[in-house]
Design a protein around this motif. Structure first.
Motif, PDB file in Angstrom:
ATOM      1  N   GLU A 348       9.758   8.022  73.783  1.00  0.00           N
ATOM      2  CA  GLU A 348      10.293   6.895  73.158  1.00  0.00           C
ATOM      3  C   GLU A 348      10.300   6.680  71.634  1.00  0.00           C
ATOM      4  O   GLU A 348      11.332   6.435  70.917  1.00  0.00           O
ATOM      5  CB  GLU A 348       9.642   5.661  73.778  1.00  0.00           C
ATOM      6  CG  GLU A 348       9.882   5.517  75.186  1.00  0.00           C
ATOM      7  CD  GLU A 348       8.980   4.386  75.751  1.00  0.00           C
ATOM      8  OE1 GLU A 348       7.900   3.922  74.934  1.00  0.00           O
ATOM      9  OE2 GLU A 348       9.092   4.127  77.061  1.00  0.00           O
ATOM     10  N   LYS A 349       9.062   7.309  70.979  1.00  0.00           N
ATOM     11  CA  LYS A 349       9.109   7.405  69.722  1.00  0.00           C
ATOM     12  C   LYS A 349       9.926   8.201  68.892  1.00  0.00           C
ATOM     13  O   LYS A 349      10.701   7.898  68.021  1.00  0.00           O
ATOM     14  CB  LYS A 349       7.483   7.763  69.110  1.00  0.00           C
ATOM     15  CG  LYS A 349       6.546   6.851  69.709  1.00  0.00           C
ATOM     16  CD  LYS A 349       5.038   7.189  69.191  1.00  0.00           C
ATOM     17  CE  LYS A 349       3.898   6.161  69.584  1.00  0.00           C
ATOM     18  NZ  LYS A 349       2.456   6.660  69.155  1.00  0.00           N
ATOM     19  N   MET A 350      10.167   9.289  69.656  1.00  0.00           N
ATOM     20  CA  MET A 350      11.166  10.330  69.169  1.00  0.00           C
ATOM     21  C   MET A 350      12.657   9.812  69.051  1.00  0.00           C
ATOM     22  O   MET A 350      13.611   9.909  68.187  1.00  0.00           O
ATOM     23  CB  MET A 350      10.979  11.724  69.795  1.00  0.00           C
ATOM     24  CG  MET A 350       9.681  12.333  69.489  1.00  0.00           C
ATOM     25  SD  MET A 350       9.456  13.997  70.301  1.00  0.00           S
ATOM     26  CE  MET A 350      10.613  14.972  69.681  1.00  0.00           C
ATOM     27  N   GLY A 355      17.273   7.916  66.364  1.00  0.00           N
ATOM     28  CA  GLY A 355      18.175   6.703  65.986  1.00  0.00           C
ATOM     29  C   GLY A 355      18.155   6.386  64.426  1.00  0.00           C
ATOM     30  O   GLY A 355      19.350   6.217  64.003  1.00  0.00           O
ATOM     31  N   LEU A 356      16.902   5.964  64.029  1.00  0.00           N
ATOM     32  CA  LEU A 356      16.968   5.799  62.773  1.00  0.00           C
ATOM     33  C   LEU A 356      17.353   6.828  61.873  1.00  0.00           C
ATOM     34  O   LEU A 356      18.192   6.398  60.756  1.00  0.00           O
ATOM     35  CB  LEU A 356      15.205   5.478  62.326  1.00  0.00           C
ATOM     36  CG  LEU A 356      14.822   4.158  63.017  1.00  0.00           C
ATOM     37  CD1 LEU A 356      13.356   3.947  62.551  1.00  0.00           C
ATOM     38  CD2 LEU A 356      15.492   2.750  62.526  1.00  0.00           C
ATOM     39  N   MET A 357      17.054   7.972  62.138  1.00  0.00           N
ATOM     40  CA  MET A 357      17.610   9.125  61.364  1.00  0.00           C
ATOM     41  C   MET A 357      19.147   9.295  61.664  1.00  0.00           C
ATOM     42  O   MET A 357      19.705   9.810  60.603  1.00  0.00           O
ATOM     43  CB  MET A 357      17.081  10.447  61.604  1.00  0.00           C
ATOM     44  CG  MET A 357      17.387  11.769  61.092  1.00  0.00           C
ATOM     45  SD  MET A 357      16.277  13.380  61.463  1.00  0.00           S
ATOM     46  CE  MET A 357      14.694  12.837  60.778  1.00  0.00           C
ATOM     47  N   CYS A 449      13.290  18.916  74.736  1.00  0.00           N
ATOM     48  CA  CYS A 449      12.120  19.639  75.174  1.00  0.00           C
ATOM     49  C   CYS A 449      11.145  18.953  75.884  1.00  0.00           C
ATOM     50  O   CYS A 449      10.675  19.177  77.015  1.00  0.00           O
ATOM     51  CB  CYS A 449      11.345  20.573  74.060  1.00  0.00           C
ATOM     52  SG  CYS A 449      12.274  22.012  73.611  1.00  0.00           S
ATOM     53  N   LYS A 450      10.790  17.673  75.384  1.00  0.00           N
ATOM     54  CA  LYS A 450      10.085  16.602  75.938  1.00  0.00           C
ATOM     55  C   LYS A 450      10.540  16.176  77.207  1.00  0.00           C
ATOM     56  O   LYS A 450       9.984  15.969  78.145  1.00  0.00           O
ATOM     57  CB  LYS A 450       9.948  15.352  75.062  1.00  0.00           C
ATOM     58  CG  LYS A 450       9.005  15.752  73.626  1.00  0.00           C
ATOM     59  CD  LYS A 450       7.544  15.790  74.114  1.00  0.00           C
ATOM     60  CE  LYS A 450       6.422  16.199  72.966  1.00  0.00           C
ATOM     61  NZ  LYS A 450       6.929  17.272  72.156  1.00  0.00           N
TER      62      LYS A 450
END
Length: 499
Positions: A348-350, A355-357, A449-450
């Motif tokens: 979720e953090k990634m 999205g921000l990136m 990968c996650k």
């Protein structure tokens, strides 16, 4: 003319007969009397013990009274002052009316009923032997029944232990397949974590359980063979004893009840208050309870005690292994579920960072394009024919003011400086965009990968929950451990139809 005989002189002996004649008669009488007494005494001694013969030196009435005196009742004084007459102790028939108890009569010669007495004695011996054989057969049969019961309990416990051993082996296969599935994770997700440590710990614990259950199975197999051999020996002795009691209709269990025993092995014996149990007879090679029967029953008693201890140990180990295996499996599944939750949080953090990136890359790309347009506008047209008069540096005003050093116009310098500054800014923006795109790709790859790691852990948890079900056999779990890639379909054998 008669002759006158002179009278003889009178003597002390007035008898007329001759002395020799009289002595001969007396000797014959004494001889007959002694012969009569001797024959009478010998006749009496043939019918009673020597101790009961009267003493010839004592008068008959006195000897008879002294001989009969021990036969008479004895008078005992009571505490209240009364008396009671009791017969003398010992064997014999009590004559209550005459208050006498003669001792048992022992004849040293066969009586007229000698044949009948010997027949009755033989029948008693035969009946006693048959009763002993029947009692030994009943005890052997009960011991065989108990050995059969222990055999059945041991077989049932072996089935339960074998089932638990199969579950432990299946757990090892599930652990192997779980580690294999986790081996297909991406390289970045193969960092050693607590889930790997838990799987390794589970494998070690399952191997310890497997060795313990295998030792129980080996011990129970040896005990099973010993119980089977003891049962065969008891059956052989039981059949031998039954050969003497085939014609007797009393059930063998009734014999044990009459003997006051519930078991010959004295394991579950409960003495009743009315009947006292008989003691175990000594082994007799020529009797009904032979040393072979004694050895078989002693072995059966030892095996029963040993089998009870073994059954308790096997049941305790089987229950302990079942509970321990369940706890270990739940602990491993809980650890994998925790790893899945942590992976989901990182995902979720990634995903948010991605999205921000992505928005930053879009904005930077758009701004860079606008800077390129601005640079183009500053640089001017590409062809000389497109130049307008205000864009040329050889205009009359510029020529007039450009002749003297003090009147140098800054237009060309400022244009060159602005163009160079835009060029450097655009180059820096391009480098930033490339770094952003590289980081975006790395972040997207890490997110993928996650996702794969999460799917692998999910598949492992699902595999463990599905394969640990009791309906899944060891053979079905063994088919999972094969050399094939989970990402590709499993190869089918030739001739196998698609179901």
């Amino acid at each position: 003319m008669p002759v006158l005989v002179h009278p003889v002189e009178h003597s002390q002996d007035t008898r007329v007969g001759a002395q020799a004649w009289r002595e001969a008669a007396l000797a014959t009488t004494h001889k007959a009397h002694h012969l009569t007494d001797r024959c009478g005494q010998e006749a009496v001694t043939m019918w009673q013990p020597k101790d009961s013969v009267l003493d010839p030196n004592v008068a008959r009435h006195l000897g008879r009274a002294a001989h009969i005196q021990p036969w008479r009742f004895r008078v005992q004084m009571l505490r209240g002052g009364g008396t009671v007459e009791q017969p003398p102790p010992g064997e014999g028939v009590t004559l209550w009316k005459s208050k006498m108890k003669p001792p048992a009569w022992h004849a040293r010669l066969p009586l007229p009923l000698h044949r009948d007495a010997r027949a009755l004695q033989t029948a008693e011996l035969v009946h006693a032997h048959a009763r002993g054989a029947r009692l030994a057969a009943a005890r052997l049969g009960r011991a065989q029944h108990q050995i059969n019961g222990q055999l059945q309990q041991l077989l049932r416990q072996r089935e339960a232990t074998d089932c638990r051993l199969s579950e432990v082996r299946k757990g090892l296969l599930i652990n192997r397949q779980s580690r294999k599935l986790r081996g297909y994770r991406p390289k970045s997700e193969k960092v050693h974590d607590k889930a790997d440590s838990m799987l390794t710990w589970e494998e070690e614990e399952l191997k310890v359980m497997k060795r313990k259950l295998e030792k129980d199975m080996e011990k129970s197999e040896i005990l099973l063979k010993a119980l089977a051999s003891c049962r065969d020996t008891l059956d052989h002795c039981f059949k031998e004893r039954l050969q003497a009691v085939d014609l007797m209709n009393q059930p063998l269990d009734k014999v044990l009840e009459q003997a006051g025993r519930h078991s010959w092995l004295d394991l579950s014996r409960v003495l009743t208050p009315r009947i006292q149990g008989q003691k175990t007879p000594p082994p007799d090679p020529v009797g009904t309870y032979t040393p072979e029967c004694a050895a078989a029953l002693h072995e059966a008693k030892q095996l029963l005690v040993e089998s009870k201890d073994t059954l308790m140990d096997m049941a305790r180990n089987e229950e302990h292994v079942m509970e321990q295996q369940r706890q270990i499996s739940d602990h491993v599944s809980t650890t994998l579920a925790q790893k899945m939750r942590e992976t989901m949080e990182l995902k979720e953090k990634m995903n948010m960072t991605l999205g921000l990136m992505r928005g930053t890359i879009n904005r930077c790309t758009k701004f860079n394009q606008e800077m390129y347009i601005t640079r183009g506008l500053i640089k001017g047209p590409l062809l000389k024919s497109h130049l307008e008069t205000r864009e040329k540096l050889d205009r009359p005003l510029v020529r007039a003011y450009q002749r003297h050093v003090g009147t140098q116009l800054p237009e060309a310098t400022r244009l060159a400086q602005g163009t160079d500054k835009l060029h450097r800014h655009n180059a820096h923006m391009e480098r930033n965009l490339r770094e952003l795109q590289d980081s975006h790709r790395n972040l997207a790859w890490s997110l993928s990968c996650k996702q794969k790691g999460y799917e692998m852990d999910y598949n492992v948890v699902r595999l463990r929950l599905r394969q640990r079900h009791p309906h899944v056999s060891y053979e079905q779990a063994q088919r999972l451990v094969s050399d094939w890639d989970p990402s590709t379909p499993q190869r089918r054998k030739p001739g196998t139809a698609h179901q």
